[in-house]
Motif scaffolding. Structure first.
Motif, PDB file in Angstrom:
ATOM      1  N   VAL A  16       0.869  -1.070  -0.066  1.00 55.13           N
ATOM      2  CA  VAL A  16       0.142   0.015  -0.028  1.00 55.13           C
ATOM      3  C   VAL A  16       0.857   1.143  -0.120  1.00 55.13           C
ATOM      4  O   VAL A  16       1.609   1.494   0.887  1.00 55.13           O
ATOM      5  CB  VAL A  16      -1.042  -0.058   1.392  1.00 55.13           C
ATOM      6  CG1 VAL A  16      -1.900   1.489   1.185  1.00 55.13           C
ATOM      7  CG2 VAL A  16      -1.748  -1.145   1.303  1.00 55.13           C
ATOM      8  N   LEU A  17       0.792   2.017  -0.854  1.00 52.21           N
ATOM      9  CA  LEU A  17       1.505   3.340  -1.174  1.00 52.21           C
ATOM     10  C   LEU A  17       0.941   4.291  -0.015  1.00 52.21           C
ATOM     11  O   LEU A  17      -0.019   4.823  -0.083  1.00 52.21           O
ATOM     12  CB  LEU A  17       1.506   3.932  -2.564  1.00 52.21           C
ATOM     13  CG  LEU A  17       2.132   5.156  -2.756  1.00 52.21           C
ATOM     14  CD1 LEU A  17       3.481   5.194  -2.676  1.00 52.21           C
ATOM     15  CD2 LEU A  17       1.897   5.723  -3.958  1.00 52.21           C
ATOM     16  N   ILE A  18       2.221   4.877   0.761  1.00 55.11           N
ATOM     17  CA  ILE A  18       1.801   5.855   1.583  1.00 55.11           C
ATOM     18  C   ILE A  18       2.643   7.084   1.006  1.00 55.11           C
ATOM     19  O   ILE A  18       3.569   7.370   1.329  1.00 55.11           O
ATOM     20  CB  ILE A  18       2.585   5.540   3.092  1.00 55.11           C
ATOM     21  CG1 ILE A  18       2.299   3.985   3.663  1.00 55.11           C
ATOM     22  CG2 ILE A  18       2.035   6.458   4.031  1.00 55.11           C
ATOM     23  CD1 ILE A  18       0.467   3.919   3.732  1.00 55.11           C
ATOM     24  N   GLU A  19       1.765   7.855   0.469  1.00 53.38           N
ATOM     25  CA  GLU A  19       2.165   8.960  -0.582  1.00 53.38           C
ATOM     26  C   GLU A  19       2.982   9.969   0.209  1.00 53.38           C
ATOM     27  O   GLU A  19       4.037  10.513   0.072  1.00 53.38           O
ATOM     28  CB  GLU A  19       1.122   9.673  -1.298  1.00 53.38           C
ATOM     29  CG  GLU A  19       0.430   8.469  -2.336  1.00 53.38           C
ATOM     30  CD  GLU A  19      -0.631   9.316  -3.255  1.00 53.38           C
ATOM     31  OE1 GLU A  19      -0.416  10.614  -3.437  1.00 53.38           O
ATOM     32  OE2 GLU A  19      -1.163   8.681  -3.894  1.00 53.38           O
ATOM     33  N   GLU A  20       2.291  10.594   1.538  1.00 52.57           N
ATOM     34  CA  GLU A  20       2.789  11.530   2.327  1.00 52.57           C
ATOM     35  C   GLU A  20       4.429  11.261   2.712  1.00 52.57           C
ATOM     36  O   GLU A  20       4.931  12.138   2.951  1.00 52.57           O
ATOM     37  CB  GLU A  20       1.913  11.960   3.221  1.00 52.57           C
ATOM     38  CG  GLU A  20       1.581  11.056   4.469  1.00 52.57           C
ATOM     39  CD  GLU A  20       0.478  10.016   4.085  1.00 52.57           C
ATOM     40  OE1 GLU A  20      -0.140   9.353   4.752  1.00 52.57           O
ATOM     41  OE2 GLU A  20       0.013   9.916   2.867  1.00 52.57           O
ATOM     42  N   GLU A  21       4.571   9.955   3.182  1.00 49.13           N
ATOM     43  CA  GLU A  21       5.649   9.698   3.507  1.00 49.13           C
ATOM     44  C   GLU A  21       6.733   8.918   2.698  1.00 49.13           C
ATOM     45  O   GLU A  21       8.021   8.924   2.621  1.00 49.13           O
ATOM     46  CB  GLU A  21       5.746   8.353   4.524  1.00 49.13           C
ATOM     47  CG  GLU A  21       4.965   8.586   5.751  1.00 49.13           C
ATOM     48  CD  GLU A  21       5.602   9.776   6.834  1.00 49.13           C
ATOM     49  OE1 GLU A  21       6.443   9.690   6.713  1.00 49.13           O
ATOM     50  OE2 GLU A  21       4.633  10.603   7.556  1.00 49.13           O
ATOM     51  N   GLY A  22       6.290   8.538   1.241  1.00 58.11           N
ATOM     52  CA  GLY A  22       7.068   8.172   0.079  1.00 58.11           C
ATOM     53  C   GLY A  22       7.527   6.849   0.228  1.00 58.11           C
ATOM     54  O   GLY A  22       8.869   6.611  -0.076  1.00 58.11           O
ATOM     55  N   TYR A  23       6.683   5.808   0.861  1.00 53.36           N
ATOM     56  CA  TYR A  23       6.998   4.532   0.942  1.00 53.36           C
ATOM     57  C   TYR A  23       6.039   3.667   0.727  1.00 53.36           C
ATOM     58  O   TYR A  23       4.591   4.159   0.715  1.00 53.36           O
ATOM     59  CB  TYR A  23       7.960   4.149   2.239  1.00 53.36           C
ATOM     60  CG  TYR A  23       7.188   4.312   3.374  1.00 53.36           C
ATOM     61  CD1 TYR A  23       6.329   3.189   3.888  1.00 53.36           C
ATOM     62  CD2 TYR A  23       7.144   5.351   4.271  1.00 53.36           C
ATOM     63  CE1 TYR A  23       5.477   3.392   4.879  1.00 53.36           C
ATOM     64  CE2 TYR A  23       6.349   5.740   5.366  1.00 53.36           C
ATOM     65  CZ  TYR A  23       5.652   4.495   5.763  1.00 53.36           C
ATOM     66  OH  TYR A  23       5.156   4.582   6.983  1.00 53.36           O
ATOM     67  N   HIS A  24       6.345   2.257   0.647  1.00 53.66           N
ATOM     68  CA  HIS A  24       5.018   1.432   0.218  1.00 53.66           C
ATOM     69  C   HIS A  24       5.015   0.515   1.818  1.00 53.66           C
ATOM     70  O   HIS A  24       6.134   0.245   2.380  1.00 53.66           O
ATOM     71  CB  HIS A  24       5.290   0.311  -0.860  1.00 53.66           C
ATOM     72  CG  HIS A  24       4.909   0.745  -2.102  1.00 53.66           C
ATOM     73  ND1 HIS A  24       5.808   1.743  -2.873  1.00 53.66           N
ATOM     74  CD2 HIS A  24       3.671   0.611  -2.768  1.00 53.66           C
ATOM     75  CE1 HIS A  24       5.040   1.998  -3.650  1.00 53.66           C
ATOM     76  NE2 HIS A  24       3.997   1.442  -3.855  1.00 53.66           N
ATOM     77  N   GLN A  25       3.899   0.412   2.174  1.00 54.79           N
ATOM     78  CA  GLN A  25       3.686  -0.500   3.392  1.00 54.79           C
ATOM     79  C   GLN A  25       3.041  -1.881   2.922  1.00 54.79           C
ATOM     80  O   GLN A  25       2.114  -1.970   2.076  1.00 54.79           O
ATOM     81  CB  GLN A  25       2.612   0.360   4.225  1.00 54.79           C
ATOM     82  CG  GLN A  25       2.242  -0.557   5.584  1.00 54.79           C
ATOM     83  CD  GLN A  25       1.112   0.012   6.461  1.00 54.79           C
ATOM     84  OE1 GLN A  25       1.508   1.197   7.101  1.00 54.79           O
ATOM     85  NE2 GLN A  25      -0.010  -0.680   6.752  1.00 54.79           N
ATOM     86  N   ILE A  26       3.770  -2.943   3.489  1.00 55.27           N
ATOM     87  CA  ILE A  26       3.236  -4.398   3.203  1.00 55.27           C
ATOM     88  C   ILE A  26       2.867  -4.875   4.428  1.00 55.27           C
ATOM     89  O   ILE A  26       3.683  -5.299   5.473  1.00 55.27           O
ATOM     90  CB  ILE A  26       4.612  -5.053   2.546  1.00 55.27           C
ATOM     91  CG1 ILE A  26       5.238  -4.358   1.315  1.00 55.27           C
ATOM     92  CG2 ILE A  26       4.097  -6.394   2.264  1.00 55.27           C
ATOM     93  CD1 ILE A  26       6.331  -4.865   0.660  1.00 55.27           C
ATOM     94  N   GLY A  27       1.760  -5.366   4.542  1.00 53.72           N
ATOM     95  CA  GLY A  27       1.173  -5.770   5.735  1.00 53.72           C
ATOM     96  C   GLY A  27       0.321  -4.754   6.647  1.00 53.72           C
ATOM     97  O   GLY A  27       0.490  -3.704   6.398  1.00 53.72           O
ATOM     98  N   PRO A  28      -0.155  -5.277   7.784  1.00 52.57           N
ATOM     99  CA  PRO A  28      -0.740  -4.397   8.766  1.00 52.57           C
ATOM    100  C   PRO A  28      -0.039  -3.475   9.309  1.00 52.57           C
ATOM    101  O   PRO A  28       1.246  -3.529   9.503  1.00 52.57           O
ATOM    102  CB  PRO A  28      -1.487  -5.164   9.628  1.00 52.57           C
ATOM    103  CG  PRO A  28      -1.433  -6.782   9.067  1.00 52.57           C
ATOM    104  CD  PRO A  28      -0.295  -6.587   8.209  1.00 52.57           C
ATOM    105  N   ALA A  29      -0.387  -2.271   9.637  1.00 51.61           N
ATOM    106  CA  ALA A  29       0.419  -1.082  10.332  1.00 51.61           C
ATOM    107  C   ALA A  29       1.098  -1.576  11.629  1.00 51.61           C
ATOM    108  O   ALA A  29       2.112  -1.403  11.807  1.00 51.61           O
ATOM    109  CB  ALA A  29      -0.332   0.129  10.627  1.00 51.61           C
ATOM    110  N   GLU A  30       0.421  -2.253  12.361  1.00 49.15           N
ATOM    111  CA  GLU A  30       1.020  -2.795  13.561  1.00 49.15           C
ATOM    112  C   GLU A  30       2.097  -3.766  13.500  1.00 49.15           C
ATOM    113  O   GLU A  30       3.050  -4.226  14.431  1.00 49.15           O
ATOM    114  CB  GLU A  30      -0.157  -3.418  14.440  1.00 49.15           C
ATOM    115  CG  GLU A  30      -0.874  -4.546  14.068  1.00 49.15           C
ATOM    116  CD  GLU A  30      -2.054  -4.387  13.035  1.00 49.15           C
ATOM    117  OE1 GLU A  30      -2.768  -5.239  12.882  1.00 49.15           O
ATOM    118  OE2 GLU A  30      -2.155  -3.005  12.519  1.00 49.15           O
TER     119      GLU A  30
END
Length: 221
Positions: free
Chosen positions: A171-185
């Protein structure tokens, strides 16, 4: 003895453009190049008075083979054909012979070569060709062996043990400039993904001068 990656070379022949050709709207032009029994060809282009080939043809070999070919005076022969797109019949227009002994690892200015045995006797047809020896970057990349990453502690897998692998999507986190793979926790580590494009073949032809050239490569036996 297996040749070192640094000993692998490419003979790169750049077939750039032609001049002093007759216009034949119903025909195409193609250049076939042969070296050491291996044949490569440009894409067909319009049969105009100034055809634009804009193609690179390349053969792989090592320095020992290069030395042997130079001793034997193995030629690089470029054959020009007029192609009938309807019947696929080819007319032999003329040819060019390149001397491998004159090819250097330093890039030279492309030269205009007249077609020998030119079928168009009323025209002094020429093709602009450049030849250079380059280090085979594909061999250098293939020769690199990445170290196996050490296993991580079990705490990461414990977080993800109850998750369906199909549900873990980037999932692209645009404001931080990276992709998140898996649940945030569960996302506690940062990684950098590096992509290396080591080699390209048969790129789409670019007719405009100064744009990307087609590249074709073949291994020399």
């Amino acid at each position: 003895m297996v040749p070192r990656a640094a000993d692998r070379l490419l003979i790169v022949v750049s077939v750039l453009e032609g001049r002093y050709f007759p216009k034949r709207p119903k025909y195409m032009l193609i250049v076939e190049a042969k070296f050491d029994g291996e044949q490569l060809a440009t894409d067909p282009v319009e049969h105009t008075d100034q055809p634009e080939f804009a193609t690179e043809l390349a053969w792989e070999l090592d320095r020992k083979a290069l030395h042997q070919h130079r001793l034997q005076r193995t030629p690089i022969k470029l054959q020009c054909f007029a192609l009938d797109p309807v019947s696929s019949a080819k007319e032999n227009i003329g040819y060019i012979v390149l001397d491998l002994r004159a090819v250097q690892e330093k890039k030279q200015t492309p030269k205009w070569y007249p077609l020998l045995s030119n079928k168009y006797t009323k025209f002094k047809s020429e093709i602009q060709v450049g030849v250079v020896l380059e280090t085979d970057t594909k061999a250098l990349v293939d020769g690199f062996k990445a170290k196996e990453a050490p296993p991580r502690e079990g705490r990461v897998s414990a977080f993800l043990s109850g998750l369906d692998p199909k549900s873990i999507i980037p999932v692209l986190i645009e404001e931080e400039g990276y992709h998140q793979i898996g649940p945030a926790e569960c996302c506690r580590d940062y990684f950098v993904l590096s992509v290396t494009i080591s080699f390209a073949t048969q790129l789409e032809q670019r007719k405009s001068r100064g744009q990307q050239l087609n590249i074709v490569t073949v291994s020399s036996r």
